[in-house]
Motif scaffolding. Structure first.
Motif, PDB file in Angstrom:
ATOM      1  N   UNK A  82      -7.273   4.210 -17.822  1.00  0.00           N
ATOM      2  CA  UNK A  82      -7.970   3.897 -16.577  1.00  0.00           C
ATOM      3  C   UNK A  82      -7.231   4.564 -15.421  1.00  0.00           C
ATOM      4  N   UNK A  83      -7.761   5.670 -14.886  1.00  0.00           N
ATOM      5  CA  UNK A  83      -7.067   6.352 -13.789  1.00  0.00           C
ATOM      6  C   UNK A  83      -7.275   5.656 -12.448  1.00  0.00           C
ATOM      7  N   UNK A  84      -6.185   5.454 -11.741  1.00  0.00           N
ATOM      8  CA  UNK A  84      -6.217   4.968 -10.358  1.00  0.00           C
ATOM      9  C   UNK A  84      -5.707   6.123  -9.489  1.00  0.00           C
ATOM     10  N   UNK A  85      -6.618   6.781  -8.780  1.00  0.00           N
ATOM     11  CA  UNK A  85      -6.243   7.956  -7.998  1.00  0.00           C
ATOM     12  C   UNK A  85      -5.614   7.477  -6.694  1.00  0.00           C
ATOM     13  N   UNK A  86      -4.297   7.430  -6.686  1.00  0.00           N
ATOM     14  CA  UNK A  86      -3.574   6.779  -5.602  1.00  0.00           C
ATOM     15  C   UNK A  86      -3.732   7.500  -4.269  1.00  0.00           C
ATOM     16  N   UNK A  87      -3.967   8.810  -4.299  1.00  0.00           N
ATOM     17  CA  UNK A  87      -4.133   9.550  -3.035  1.00  0.00           C
ATOM     18  C   UNK A  87      -5.596   9.842  -2.726  1.00  0.00           C
ATOM     19  N   UNK A  88      -6.516   9.091  -3.330  1.00  0.00           N
ATOM     20  CA  UNK A  88      -7.935   9.237  -3.020  1.00  0.00           C
ATOM     21  C   UNK A  88      -8.235   8.641  -1.647  1.00  0.00           C
ATOM     22  N   UNK A 149       5.361   3.798  -6.473  1.00  0.00           N
ATOM     23  CA  UNK A 149       4.262   2.831  -6.425  1.00  0.00           C
ATOM     24  C   UNK A 149       3.688   2.606  -7.821  1.00  0.00           C
ATOM     25  N   UNK A 150       3.420   3.701  -8.527  1.00  0.00           N
ATOM     26  CA  UNK A 150       2.864   3.591  -9.876  1.00  0.00           C
ATOM     27  C   UNK A 150       3.845   2.926 -10.825  1.00  0.00           C
ATOM     28  N   UNK A 151       5.103   3.329 -10.735  1.00  0.00           N
ATOM     29  CA  UNK A 151       6.130   2.894 -11.678  1.00  0.00           C
ATOM     30  C   UNK A 151       6.574   1.462 -11.454  1.00  0.00           C
ATOM     31  N   UNK A 152       6.883   1.124 -10.213  1.00  0.00           N
ATOM     32  CA  UNK A 152       7.543  -0.161  -9.944  1.00  0.00           C
ATOM     33  C   UNK A 152       6.650  -1.205  -9.295  1.00  0.00           C
ATOM     34  N   UNK A 153       5.690  -0.764  -8.479  1.00  0.00           N
ATOM     35  CA  UNK A 153       4.813  -1.733  -7.820  1.00  0.00           C
ATOM     36  C   UNK A 153       3.621  -2.082  -8.706  1.00  0.00           C
ATOM     37  N   UNK A 154       2.927  -1.048  -9.219  1.00  0.00           N
ATOM     38  CA  UNK A 154       1.741  -1.285 -10.034  1.00  0.00           C
ATOM     39  C   UNK A 154       2.049  -1.390 -11.526  1.00  0.00           C
ATOM     40  N   UNK A 155       3.262  -0.994 -11.926  1.00  0.00           N
ATOM     41  CA  UNK A 155       3.695  -1.063 -13.328  1.00  0.00           C
ATOM     42  C   UNK A 155       2.779  -0.261 -14.253  1.00  0.00           C
ATOM     43  N   UNK A 178      12.835  12.133 -12.726  1.00  0.00           N
ATOM     44  CA  UNK A 178      14.170  11.588 -12.518  1.00  0.00           C
ATOM     45  C   UNK A 178      14.154  10.202 -11.886  1.00  0.00           C
ATOM     46  N   UNK A 179      13.145   9.950 -11.047  1.00  0.00           N
ATOM     47  CA  UNK A 179      13.217   8.696 -10.282  1.00  0.00           C
ATOM     48  C   UNK A 179      12.455   7.527 -10.906  1.00  0.00           C
ATOM     49  N   UNK A 180      11.503   7.800 -11.818  1.00  0.00           N
ATOM     50  CA  UNK A 180      10.786   6.675 -12.421  1.00  0.00           C
ATOM     51  C   UNK A 180      11.678   5.959 -13.433  1.00  0.00           C
ATOM     52  N   UNK A 181      11.434   4.683 -13.602  1.00  0.00           N
ATOM     53  CA  UNK A 181      12.217   3.878 -14.535  1.00  0.00           C
ATOM     54  C   UNK A 181      11.494   3.615 -15.844  1.00  0.00           C
ATOM     55  N   UNK A 182      10.186   3.344 -15.765  1.00  0.00           N
ATOM     56  CA  UNK A 182       9.425   2.986 -16.968  1.00  0.00           C
ATOM     57  C   UNK A 182       8.240   3.908 -17.223  1.00  0.00           C
ATOM     58  N   UNK A 183       7.599   4.376 -16.176  1.00  0.00           N
ATOM     59  CA  UNK A 183       6.389   5.183 -16.326  1.00  0.00           C
ATOM     60  C   UNK A 183       6.695   6.513 -17.013  1.00  0.00           C
ATOM     61  N   UNK A 184       5.742   6.980 -17.780  1.00  0.00           N
ATOM     62  CA  UNK A 184       5.852   8.294 -18.407  1.00  0.00           C
ATOM     63  C   UNK A 184       5.137   9.304 -17.520  1.00  0.00           C
ATOM     64  N   UNK A 185       5.787  10.420 -17.235  1.00  0.00           N
ATOM     65  CA  UNK A 185       5.207  11.442 -16.378  1.00  0.00           C
ATOM     66  C   UNK A 185       4.332  12.366 -17.219  1.00  0.00           C
TER      67      UNK A 185
END
Length: 237
Positions: A82-88, A149-155, A178-185
């Motif tokens: 489910x894509x959430x286009x954050x800069x839409x 936002x994707x990684x830490x706020x929206x998980x 380098x900066x994400x903790x859980x999300x896969x790029x």
């Protein structure tokens, strides 16, 4: 069949609205890619989505539907992205369409099959940018903020950097990794040769190859081995 996206290094993205011969589809599905992602920005219907899915299902490769139109939601896929286009600029592509889809299908969804993608579209000339009215005039700090936002706020388990139709800034992609903790790029856009696939694999976790399959299929198929070589070298070092 491996459905753990954290193990995926290479993915082919197929557009239901584009023609792909049975011979080439067989080569794609037997190429060693980690998964087939089905989706597109325009012309995606229930019928062409189901038709493509049925053709892919002849092979033992994970088959994923990236939902861009709720009318094209079809059963039978292994996973649903489910894509959430954050800069839409059009909020329908951030939460609006999602709310409508959940109003219709939320009670019957198997949530174990659903993964969210925090999307950032960076090629203003692409169909995806036009459809979503994406704000593509972003600097490094903007993209970093969206990644957080994707990684830490929206998980979101996936942060997808999409240049669709052009090869992007690999230094920027590497910075988000380098900066994400859980999300896969995930990175997609302009990968039309093994060399570009190698560069993308060094910057992102997962490389997505799409348009090249329809324009330069031999080069596109060669990207699987190029990405594998980068991962093998990285494990050896």
């Amino acid at each position: 069949m491996h459905l753990d996206v954290t193990k995926w290094n290479h993915v082919f993205k197929l557009d239901p609205d584009k023609e792909l011969s049975d011979e080439l589809l067989e080569q794609v599905c037997l190429s060693g890619t980690d998964a087939i992602l089905v989706g597109g920005s325009t012309g995606v219907t229930f019928d062409n989505t189901v038709d493509l899915m049925a053709r892919i299902r002849r092979y033992e490769v994970p088959c994923v539907l990236e939902i861009s139109d709720q009318e094209a939601i079809a059963p039978g896929f292994d996973l649903f992205f489910i894509p959430m286009v954050l800069n839409a600029r059009d909020p329908r592509w951030i939460v609006g369409n999602h709310q409508k889809a959940l109003r219709e299908y939320g009670a019957i969804l198997d949530w174990s099959q659903v993964l969210t993608e925090g999307y950032v579209i960076l090629n203003g000339e692409s169909a995806a940018a036009r459809v979503t009215q994406a704000d593509t005039a972003l600097d490094v700090k903007d993209v970093e903020a969206y990644a957080r936002m994707a990684d830490r706020l929206l998980r979101c388990p996936i942060f997808y950097i999409e240049y669709s139709g052009m090869f992007g800034d690999m230094a920027l992609v590497a910075r988000t990794r380098e900066l994400v903790q859980s999300a896969r790029i995930f990175y997609g856009g302009g990968i039309d040769s093994p060399e570009k696939a190698r560069q993308a694999a060094e910057a992102a976790h997962t490389v997505v190859v799409g348009n090249a399959l329809y324009e330069q299929p031999e080069q596109a198929l060669a990207t699987v081995e190029a990405v594998r070589a980068v991962r093998t070298a990285g494990q050896a070092s």
